[in-house]
Design an enzyme around this catalytic site. Structure first.
Site, PDB file in Angstrom:
ATOM      1  N   CYS A 193      -2.996  11.633  -6.553  1.00  0.00           N
ATOM      2  CA  CYS A 193      -2.402  10.345  -6.183  1.00  0.00           C
ATOM      3  C   CYS A 193      -2.953   9.218  -7.049  1.00  0.00           C
ATOM      4  CB  CYS A 193      -2.641  10.044  -4.706  1.00  0.00           C
ATOM      5  SG  CYS A 193      -4.384   9.929  -4.238  1.00  0.00           S
ATOM      6  N   HIS A 196      -6.578   7.901  -0.123  1.00  0.00           N
ATOM      7  CA  HIS A 196      -5.287   8.001  -0.798  1.00  0.00           C
ATOM      8  C   HIS A 196      -4.986   6.699  -1.525  1.00  0.00           C
ATOM      9  CE1 HIS A 196      -1.569  10.103  -1.484  1.00  0.00           C
ATOM     10  NE2 HIS A 196      -0.826   9.197  -0.879  1.00  0.00           N
ATOM     11  N   ASN A 226       3.828   5.181  -0.204  1.00  0.00           N
ATOM     12  CA  ASN A 226       3.049   6.396  -0.396  1.00  0.00           C
ATOM     13  C   ASN A 226       3.682   7.211  -1.526  1.00  0.00           C
ATOM     14  OD1 ASN A 226       1.790   8.920  -0.196  1.00  0.00           O
ATOM     15  ND2 ASN A 226       1.637   8.816   2.024  1.00  0.00           N
TER      16      ASN A 226
END
Length: 338
Positions: free
Chosen positions: A114, A265, A295
Site C-alpha cells: 500500500c 495502512h 483505500n
C-alpha cells in the site's frame, strides 16, 4: 579480468547463448531472486545490475535480441508464490511508438505494498496520465519504466508480462500500466521479488516515482491539506500499526453506525469538500469540511443508510482525521510536465 564485459568487437555472450544460459537455470529453488546466470551470481551482481550487464551485450533494438531478452530472468522479478508471469499488459502507443499518457485506475492487489500503490494512485489522481508518463515501449516489445533508484532517474527494463494474481491493476483486478510500474519497483526496490516490496514507507514511494523526498509529517489541519492539493501536490495519509487489522470509528451523523479504517495502512487523499459522511454534497457554508480518503485496496462501499461500515471511500471531519491517522506524506507539484 571481470567475468562480464562488453568488448567493442564481439560480445562475450550472444543473444542465443544468453537465452540458453538463463533457460538452464530457471526453477532453481536455492536463490532468493529469480534465477540469474551462474556467472553473474558469482560475480556478485544484484538483480538489476545483472540486467544492465546483459543489456550491454545484447542491443535492445536488434530484432534477434527480442526473444533472448524476453527470456532473461534478470529482467523478471519473482512472483509471490509459485505463479508465473504470464499476463501480458498492452501499452497504448501512438503512430510514432510513444506511450499515450492515458489515465488509468490504480488499485492495490493482494500484495502488502500500500505504501507504493497509494503514492502511485495519489500521483495519478493529481495528474491523470502520470502512470503512463513513466513508461516507454522499446522497439523489441520490452518495456522501460523510469524510477529514481539512486541519485538520478533510471530506466528499468522489464518484459510486458505480470502475474495473474498478487499484483496491482484496475478496480476489476485486470492488469494495466500500474502493474508494470509495480513490477519495476519489484525489480529494483524489491531486489528482484514481489515479496520484497511488501511493507515500506510512502516517502520512499514518492522518491521512486518523482525523485523528490517526501518525509512523513504530523497530521495537519484540513486547510493545509487543501492548499497542497490546490497546487497539484499528491498526498497520502497513514494509520498507526496496531495488533487488530482494522479500527471501527463511530460516525458523527449516527453513532450507531461505523467507519472501518485499516491499521498500518496508507490511504490516498482525494480532496477536501463540504459533504456528509457518505460523500453527498452539502449546501455552501455547511459545516464541517471533510477530507475524502480512498483505500487503495478498493471495493464497493455500502449504500447510504446501510448499517455496514463504510470502508473504501471515507469522508472524515478534521477531528476524525486527527484521531485516527498518524501522519501524511506530500509529493512535489505534478501540474508541470515532467
Amino acid at each position: 579480468m571481470p567475468l562480464i564485459s562488453a568488448p567493442a568487437t564481439a560480445p562475450l555472450i550472444t543473444p542465443a547463448d544468453a537465452g540458453a544460459l538463463n533457460a538452464e537455470l530457471l526453477g532453481e529453488p536455492d536463490s532468493r531472486f529469480t534465477p540469474l546466470p551462474r556467472l553473474l551470481r558469482r560475480a556478485g551482481f544484484y538483480h538489476h545490475r545483472a540486467a544492465r550487464a546483459i543489456e550491454a551485450l545484447i542491443p535492445a533494438s536488434a530484432p534477434e535480441a527480442a526473444a533472448a531478452l524476453a527470456a532473461l530472468p534478470a529482467l523478471e522479478p519473482r512472483a509471490r508464490g509459485s505463479q508465473a508471469l504470464d499476463v501480458r499488459v498492452e501499452v497504448p502507443t501512438d503512430e510514432t511508438g510513444r506511450v499515450i499518457e492515458t489515465p488509468v485506475e490504480v488499485q492495490q492487489g493482494r500484495l502488502g505494498d500500500c505504501w507504493f500503490i497509494a503514492a502511485l494512485a495519489a500521483c495519478e489522481h493529481t495528474r491523470p496520465g502520470f502512470t503512463a508518463s513513466l513508461i516507454d515501449r522499446l522497439p523489441n516489445g520490452l518495456i522501460q519504466v523510469r524510477l529514481r533508484t539512486g541519485l538520478r532517474a533510471r530506466a528499468v527494463t522489464i518484459s510486458p508480462f505480470v502475474p495473474a494474481r498478487h499484483r496491482a491493476g484496475d478496480s476489476r483486478g485486470r492488469a494495466n500500466l500500474a502493474s508494470l510500474v509495480e513490477k519495476a519497483a519489484a525489480v529494483t526496490f524489491g531486489r528482484g521479488t514481489y515479496a520484497g516490496i511488501e511493507h515500506g514507507f510512502a516517502g520512499n514511494a514518492f522518491y521512486l516515482l518523482t525523485g523528490q523526498m517526501a518525509p512523513a509529517r504530523p497530521v495537519p489541519p484540513l486547510a493545509t491539506v487543501q492548499s497542497w492539493l490546490g497546487t497539484g501536490r499528491p498526498v497520502v495519509a497513514s494509520t498507526l500499526l496496531r495488533w487488530k487489522p482494522a479500527r471501527l470509528l463511530p460516525r458523527e451523523d449516527d453513532p450507531g453506525r461505523q467507519i472501518a479504517v485499516m491499521n498500518g495502512h496508507v490511504y490516498v487523499v482525494c480532496g477536501i469538500a463540504r459533504v456528509d459522511e457518505d460523500g453527498r454534497p452539502l449546501p455552501a457554508g455547511a459545516d464541517p469540511l471533510r477530507i475524502h480518503l480512498r483505500n487503495p485496496l478498493g471495493g464497493a462501499d455500502p449504500r447510504p443508510g446501510s448499517r455496514r461500515p463504510r470502508r473504501t471511500d471515507l469522508y472524515l471531519s478534521e477531528a476524525q482525521f486527527r484521531r485516527i491517522f498518524l501522519s501524511v506524506n506530500v509529493g512535489p507539484s505534478l501540474t508541470a510536465t515532467d
